[in-house]
Design a protein around this motif. Structure first.
Motif: not given
Length: 297
Positions: A127, A167, A174-176, A178-179, A207-208, A210-211, A241
């Protein structure tokens, strides 16, 4: 029976965290002051810094982070928060310095036998590395010299790659991941590797989903290929989103796609949406005027 100090601190920490979540920042700060009277630990001092930061008292926040680092120089927390605030101030080189230190400290004092704590530390490390990579990417964009820009951008991409490698080992949320994939796309876009960028962004949507940003980037990629209809699909996903003022640039780009299709009334709607949030948005004003002109022609 009188409550023990540590029980009081536990209770006050829960209260502080709850007030913070409710955005009652002044009350959270008052509660934090109570905690520090009993237990002035690095963690509590840094936490108060975070509240001060949210209250826009940046200098006070930085003093707290410095104090947190002095109290526990081996804890990553103070370095990480300092790195974040320096990013807010666009001081990329200094931010990178603190974020690197945070990364070093994250795993070096963790007992590798304690698997739960060790895995937690590895997730935290990735992160923090995400922010280090971001700061490097932004530093790259500040370079006036193409060679220096390219070198820093590739360094940033290498950090995002290392997060994506981790990963596979389930050391990344997952969020990390994806980003990191989205930022890898951004690096490639800046390096003019547009096809690679688009592939990364599409992978990131898995992965993200809703971003808002990742859909916005895909819209821009389609605009570059002169495919305004496809771009509109992506811009609409982005606005699903996030319809707030934070996503005005998507409204701006969506207005541009409608203009390219000579859909003047629809483009004006997009610019009006921005002007509802901020009536001083010059680009929206200017492009709205151009759309009216387009209508007349």
């Amino acid at each position: 029976s009188k409550m023990k100090d540590e029980d009081i601190v536990d209770f006050l920490q829960m209260k502080r965290d709850a007030l913070f979540e409710l955005n009652r920042l002044d009350d959270a700060l008052e509660c934090s002051n109570e905690i520090l009277k009993i237990k002035r630990s690095s963690h509590n001092v840094v936490w108060e810094g975070w509240i001060l930061n949210q209250l826009d008292r940046k200098d006070d926040a930085k003093n707290n982070y410095e104090e947190g680092i002095k109290i526990s120089p081996d804890s990553e927390e103070g370095y990480r928060y300092m790195g974040w605030i320096l990013m807010d101030e666009k001081k990329w080189t200094k931010a990178i310095e603190y974020l690197k230190k945070a990364c070093d400290k994250t795993t070096e004092n963790v007992d590798e036998e304690d698997l739960v704590e060790f895995n937690r530390a590895k997730k935290r490390l990735n992160h923090t590395r995400l922010y280090e990579g971001r700061a490097l990417k932004l530093l790259a964009l500040d370079q006036s010299d193409i060679a220096a820009m390219t070198e820093k951008m590739k360094e940033a991409e290498a950090i995002f790659d290392s997060i994506l490698d981790a990963r596979e080992l389930a050391d990344v949320a997952d969020r990390v991941a994806g980003e990191a994939m989205m930022e890898k796309g951004n690096c490639n876009w800046n390096l003019k590797k547009h096809g690679v960028a688009e592939t990364c962004w599409l992978a990131a949507t898995e992965m993200i989903p809703t971003n808002a940003k990742v859909w916005y980037h895909l819209g821009d990629a389609r605009m570059r290929e002169n495919s305004a209809n496809d771009a509109l699909l992506f811009y609409d996903k982005s606005l699903l989103c996030d319809k707030t003022a934070a996503n005005t640039r998507t409204y701006l780009s969506k207005g541009g796609a409608h203009r390219r299709l000579a859909e003047w009334a629809k483009s004006i709607e997009c610019y009006d949406q921005i002007l509802n949030y901020s009536d001083k948005h010059h680009k929206a004003f200017y492009r709205k005027a151009l759309s009216y002109q387009g209508m007349k022609e």
